[in-house]
Structure formats: C-alpha cells, structure tokens
Design an enzyme around this catalytic site. Structure first.
Site, short mmCIF file in Angstrom:
data_model
loop_
_atom_site.label_atom_id
_atom_site.label_comp_id
_atom_site.label_asym_id
_atom_site.label_seq_id
_atom_site.Cartn_x
_atom_site.Cartn_y
_atom_site.Cartn_z
N ASN A 128 49.36 46.79 42.27
CA ASN A 128 49.37 47.74 41.14
C ASN A 128 47.95 48.13 40.74
OD1 ASN A 128 48.46 45.45 39.89
ND2 ASN A 128 50.12 45.29 38.40
N HIS A 130 45.40 46.18 40.22
CA HIS A 130 44.63 45.29 39.33
C HIS A 130 43.44 44.71 40.09
CE1 HIS A 130 47.39 41.72 40.55
NE2 HIS A 130 46.19 41.35 40.92
N GLU A 135 45.39 43.82 34.49
CA GLU A 135 46.59 44.57 34.82
C GLU A 135 46.51 46.00 34.27
OE1 GLU A 135 48.59 43.37 36.87
OE2 GLU A 135 49.29 41.34 36.42
C1 GLP Z 1 45.65 38.00 42.59
C2 GLP Z 1 44.18 37.77 42.22
C3 GLP Z 1 43.34 38.96 42.58
C4 GLP Z 1 43.63 39.39 43.99
C5 GLP Z 1 45.07 39.84 44.09
C6 GLP Z 1 45.46 40.35 45.47
O1 GLP Z 1 46.36 38.64 41.60
N1 GLP Z 1 44.01 37.47 40.83
O2 GLP Z 1 41.97 38.62 42.42
O3 GLP Z 1 42.79 40.44 44.36
O4 GLP Z 1 45.87 38.70 43.79
O5 GLP Z 1 45.89 39.29 46.26
P1 GLP Z 1 46.02 39.33 47.84
O6 GLP Z 1 44.64 39.35 48.35
O7 GLP Z 1 46.74 38.05 48.18
O8 GLP Z 1 46.80 40.54 48.16
#
Ligand code: GLP
Length: 236
Positions: A128, A130, A135
C-alpha cells in the site's frame, strides 16, 4: 528520483550493495536499515563482503509493539540474524517494542536520530506504498510515532507468523519526516505485487494516501526496482 530498473531482485541487491560501498568511500557513519523480505539478498551480500561496520551506527526504521528483542518475529531478531551477528557495528538502534509508554520510547528514539543524522537510509515498500510502518494517511511531518497497522499490512506480514492472531497490531516507526531527513535514500521494491505502489510513488501526486510519494521531494533518492515492479510505469 533516480530510477534503476534491473532484471531481477538479485541484480537489484547487487546494485544496492554498490551504493553501500560508495557510501563507505564517502565516509558515511550512520545507516538507516529496513526489515522485510526485500533487503535479505542485500544483507547477504553485506555479510559476505569485507566491509567493516565496527565504526558504523545503525538505526532501524521500526519494531512491532509487544515483541521482545528475543522474539524470533521481532525486527531485533531479524537484524541480528540477517546482519548484526556477522557484522558487528559500533552501535545498533531499534525501537523497543516492550516500552509500553509511547512518550518515553518516542523521545528516546528521537534523541538517537538527532544525535546521529542518517547518511544512507535503506527502504522497502509496502504493497500500500507504506515506508517504515507509515501507513496511508500518515502526515508528512511525522517523526517517530506509534502506529496502528492497517489490515492490508497485517495480511501482508502474517506470512512470517504461525497465525494471523499472532501478528502485532501496533508498531513504533520512524516518521516520514525522520526518513526524509536522511542525506541519501535507497528504496528497493521487487515483484508484481509492488507494481501499483511503485507507479503511485513515482508517477502519482505527492499525497498522504501514498506515503512513499513524499520521496519525490527528496533530492538524493535512488529507487531500485525489477521489471515486474516496474511493469505499470509509463516507459519512454
Ligand atoms: C514491513 C516493514 C517495511 C517493509 C515492508 C515490505 O511492513 N515495516 O519496512 O518495507 O514490510 O516488506 P517486504 O519487503 O517483505 O515486502
């Protein structure tokens, strides 16, 4: 924004690794670090490299509230496994998920960020859009804060837990302004499930509905994405 499109996540990790090497040459001291699956290959390259972090300081973006540093689902644990056990730093900083008084934890972390301005900030990207745990709807001027995770983030992160009920619902996160204060930023996003967030971040308006869109206003940001994550971008 400097956009780098690579053929695979492995190539993206290699490219990000060269930016770490470059920052060492530029005498960077403070590294803002991220968790999630995206930086894992980069951390492997860093572990296997001869880069010496013993005079460096790390500051992580976020931590789940309610998990101790020993909990294997905590970001403390993740960072030890992925990097810190093999590459000792002078200091490692991560929010304390067991501090229930948010005022205490926020002011502790903000003092760390004031003392150690970040030279290179590594970011992943939520589906999304973030960054950290900021968020959609988060104000652009936020500094370290307590956040309620959205349903979509809980769904995305439940793969790391046995049961969905085990996924914490709150976290401490550096804010969007704390991230923007970094001198240099490198964001990694791989896979088709990030394509819409990547498009909104790069081509969309700068809006709090797309937290990562604020990066358009930073003057030294490199976005490393693979072809799948780039698939919705207008290509010239
Ligand atoms: C979590 C972390 C973020 C990260 C995101 C994406 O929410 N707080 O810092 O960038 O996940 O995760 P992934 O890399 O597993 O897609």
């Amino acid at each position: 924004m400097n956009i780098v499109i690579v053929n695979s996540a492995t190539e993206g990790a290699k490219k990000a690794f060269t930016l770490f090497e470059q920052s060492f040459q530029e005498k960077a001291i403070v590294f803002g670090l991220a968790t999630g699956s995206t930086p894992i290959e980069l951390y492997q390259l860093l572990r296997e490299s001869d880069l010496d972090f013993s005079d460096k300081i790390s500051i992580n973006l976020d931590e789940y509230i309610g998990l101790s540093a020993k909990d294997e689902h905590s970001y403390h644990y993740f960072m030890r496994e992925q990097l810190f056990n093999d590459k000792p730093f002078k200091e490692n900083h991560i929010p304390n998920g067991l501090e229930h008084c948010e005022e205490i934890e926020i002011s502790r972390y903000e003092n760390i960020l004031k003392q150690y301005p970040i030279d290179l900030q590594l970011l992943g990207l939520g589906t999304n859009a973030h960054i950290g745990f900021n968020e959609p709807g988060t104000s652009f001027d936020t500094r370290t804060h307590k956040v309620a995770l959205t349903e979509s983030t809980i769904q995305a992160n439940k793969r790391f837990f046995e049961k969905e009920e085990d996924v914490p619902t709150y976290a401490y996160s550096m804010g969007l302004q704390s991230i923007m204060d970094a001198k240099k930023i490198v964001l990694l996003a791989f896979g088709e499930n990030k394509a819409q967030a990547v498009k909104d971040m790069i081509e969309g308006p700068v809006t709090i509905d797309v937290p990562a869109s604020i990066l358009q206003k930073h003057d030294d940001v490199t976005i490393i994405i693979d072809e799948c994550a780039a698939s919705l971008l207008k290509r010239s």
